[in-house]
Write a protein that holds these residues in place. Structure first.
Motif, mmCIF file in Angstrom:
data_model
loop_
_atom_site.group_PDB
_atom_site.id
_atom_site.type_symbol
_atom_site.label_atom_id
_atom_site.label_comp_id
_atom_site.label_asym_id
_atom_site.label_seq_id
_atom_site.Cartn_x
_atom_site.Cartn_y
_atom_site.Cartn_z
ATOM 1 N N ALA A 1 0.835 -1.203 0.000
ATOM 2 C CA ALA A 1 0.000 0.000 0.000
ATOM 3 C C ALA A 1 0.868 1.251 0.000
ATOM 4 O O ALA A 1 2.082 1.200 0.241
ATOM 5 C CB ALA A 1 -0.922 0.005 1.221
ATOM 6 N N VAL A 2 0.223 2.385 -0.269
ATOM 7 C CA VAL A 2 0.879 3.680 -0.168
ATOM 8 C C VAL A 2 0.027 4.590 0.703
ATOM 9 O O VAL A 2 -1.183 4.384 0.849
ATOM 10 C CB VAL A 2 1.105 4.332 -1.551
ATOM 11 N N VAL B 1 0.829 10.838 -3.250
ATOM 12 C CA VAL B 1 1.508 9.792 -2.487
ATOM 13 C C VAL B 1 2.531 10.430 -1.561
ATOM 14 O O VAL B 1 3.428 11.156 -2.001
ATOM 15 C CB VAL B 1 2.188 8.775 -3.422
ATOM 16 N N GLU B 2 2.381 10.139 -0.258
ATOM 17 C CA GLU B 2 3.269 10.724 0.749
ATOM 18 C C GLU B 2 4.297 9.720 1.254
ATOM 19 O O GLU B 2 5.385 10.099 1.694
ATOM 20 C CB GLU B 2 2.437 11.276 1.909
ATOM 21 N N VAL C 1 6.808 8.477 -4.058
ATOM 22 C CA VAL C 1 6.419 9.672 -3.311
ATOM 23 C C VAL C 1 6.289 10.845 -4.281
ATOM 24 O O VAL C 1 7.148 11.059 -5.148
ATOM 25 C CB VAL C 1 7.465 9.977 -2.222
ATOM 26 N N GLY C 2 5.195 11.577 -4.152
ATOM 27 C CA GLY C 2 4.939 12.712 -5.034
ATOM 28 C C GLY C 2 4.009 12.413 -6.195
ATOM 29 O O GLY C 2 3.524 13.342 -6.859
ATOM 30 N N ASP C 3 3.731 11.140 -6.459
ATOM 31 C CA ASP C 3 2.813 10.791 -7.546
ATOM 32 C C ASP C 3 1.406 11.301 -7.236
ATOM 33 O O ASP C 3 0.913 11.182 -6.105
ATOM 34 C CB ASP C 3 2.752 9.270 -7.742
ATOM 35 N N GLU D 1 -7.698 13.183 6.103
ATOM 36 C CA GLU D 1 -6.545 13.866 5.516
ATOM 37 C C GLU D 1 -5.550 12.878 4.922
ATOM 38 O O GLU D 1 -4.806 13.230 3.998
ATOM 39 C CB GLU D 1 -5.866 14.715 6.585
ATOM 40 N N LEU D 2 -5.526 11.652 5.440
ATOM 41 C CA LEU D 2 -4.617 10.617 4.956
ATOM 42 C C LEU D 2 -5.379 9.310 4.802
ATOM 43 O O LEU D 2 -6.272 9.009 5.593
ATOM 44 C CB LEU D 2 -3.467 10.401 5.943
ATOM 45 N N VAL D 3 -5.001 8.510 3.799
ATOM 46 C CA VAL D 3 -5.575 7.185 3.643
ATOM 47 C C VAL D 3 -4.483 6.230 3.165
ATOM 48 O O VAL D 3 -3.657 6.590 2.318
ATOM 49 C CB VAL D 3 -6.766 7.182 2.659
ATOM 50 N N ALA D 4 -4.466 5.032 3.761
ATOM 51 C CA ALA D 4 -3.566 3.981 3.290
ATOM 52 C C ALA D 4 -4.296 3.199 2.212
ATOM 53 O O ALA D 4 -5.328 2.585 2.469
ATOM 54 C CB ALA D 4 -3.170 3.066 4.445
ATOM 55 N N ALA D 5 -3.760 3.236 0.988
ATOM 56 C CA ALA D 5 -4.453 2.658 -0.163
ATOM 57 C C ALA D 5 -3.638 1.521 -0.769
ATOM 58 O O ALA D 5 -2.496 1.743 -1.202
ATOM 59 C CB ALA D 5 -4.708 3.728 -1.226
#
Length: 307
Positions: A29-30, A71-72, A83-85, A103-107
């Motif tokens: 995941a990202v 993507v963080e 990262v950055g995508d 604010e954030l999600v693990a996908a």
């Protein structure tokens, strides 16, 4: 992080805008910094408990399956993204708890694709679930050039995508909608008809030889009417009426698919598919977004913007 949470089943009143722990990232995941989250009818149905027989919820839960963002961080084996995508996705997991109204999600990487460059954050967040539903239901019945397709609820979030995808495939499209949405359907390339009593007769006036395929996004008697008009009664797909399979048709439960979502992105970037955002609200107003969605009068999509 800030997120919308619910600690029990119920209506919009159970939603809270609160602080909660940042999600952990699985190896495949990202971590996505959310820019916008799409709102779909299934979201308020999940919170209301309607999907409990098939999808177990863990409380407190964060609703939402649609997302656009950046993507963080990446998991140990998430080589598909960096990262950055800029990405968008239909982040449906096996169980309901950690959704996209945050604010954030693990996908998981299987739920994401690169964000189409032609779409802004709001449009990209409105594309995944509804776009994939339209794409996969049309694919299930093999819609192709030369077909005459009847789209039920053609002005809605899913229906408006189905119209555009079918037109891009080279099909003729007849779409049901209220009269106030007929010009909108014409702008997408469909021939509009009013839904309700006498629908079969109105469609026959436009297509005397019948239709060759139909997709149902409203339920009620849509499958029955479609099969009265179809030259092949098996070429009907419904995402609402599970009994369609007993009549020889197809019931579609949309699946995350990087491949299909990438196809939708190509259609968007080629100018063949647009995403109409009817309402864009701040994340804190998720309850109002649920109320608007439940009214069933939205033309296109509802999204929540994350600051």
């Amino acid at each position: 992080m800030r997120a919308i949470t619910a600690d029990r089943y119920g209506g919009p009143e159970v939603l809270e805008f609160t602080e909660t722990a940042d999600p952990k990232i699985a190896p495949d995941a990202v971590l996505v910094r959310v820019k916008a989250a799409g709102v779909n009818p299934v979201d308020w149905k999940v919170v209301a408990g309607y999907l409990d027989p098939i999808m177990h919820a863990h409380f407190p839960l964060i609703p939402g399956w649609d997302v656009s963002g950046v993507v963080e961080a990446v998991g140990l084996d998430a080589t598909e993204f960096s990262v950055g995508d800029e990405v968008c996705g239909y982040v449906r997991k096996d169980e309901v708890q950690h959704g996209t109204f945050a604010e954030l999600v693990a996908a998981p990487v299987r739920t994401l694709a690169k964000k189409p460059s032609s779409l802004d954050w709001r449009q990209a967040a409105g594309l995944p679930l509804a776009g994939l539903t339209a794409h996969q239901s049309l694919a299930r019945i093999g819609v192709t050039r030369g077909d005459t397709v009847l789209v039920h609820a053609a002005a809605g979030g899913v229906g408006s995508f189905a119209v555009q995808i079918a037109v891009a495939l080279g099909a003729r499209v007849i779409g049901t909608a209220s009269e106030r949405n007929h010009d909108f359907l014409r702008s997408l390339g469909a021939e509009p008809v009013v839904y309700g009593d006498g629908l079969a007769e109105r469609v026959r006036e436009l297509a005397p030889d019948g239709i060759t395929a139909a997709v149902d996004y409203v339920g009620e008697d849509a499958v029955e009417v479609s099969q009265q008009l179809l030259t092949d009664r098996s070429r009907v797909a419904s995402v609402v009426d599970a009994s369609v399979t007993q009549r020889g048709g197809h019931h579609v439960w949309v699946r995350p698919s990087t491949t299909d979502l990438t196809d939708l992105g190509r259609l968007a970037d080629s100018g063949s598919l647009t995403v109409n955002v009817d309402h864009a609200l701040p994340l804190a107003e998720a309850g109002e977004a649920f109320r608007l969605s439940a009214e069933g009068r939205t033309r296109g999509k509802i999204v929540l913007e994350v600051d």
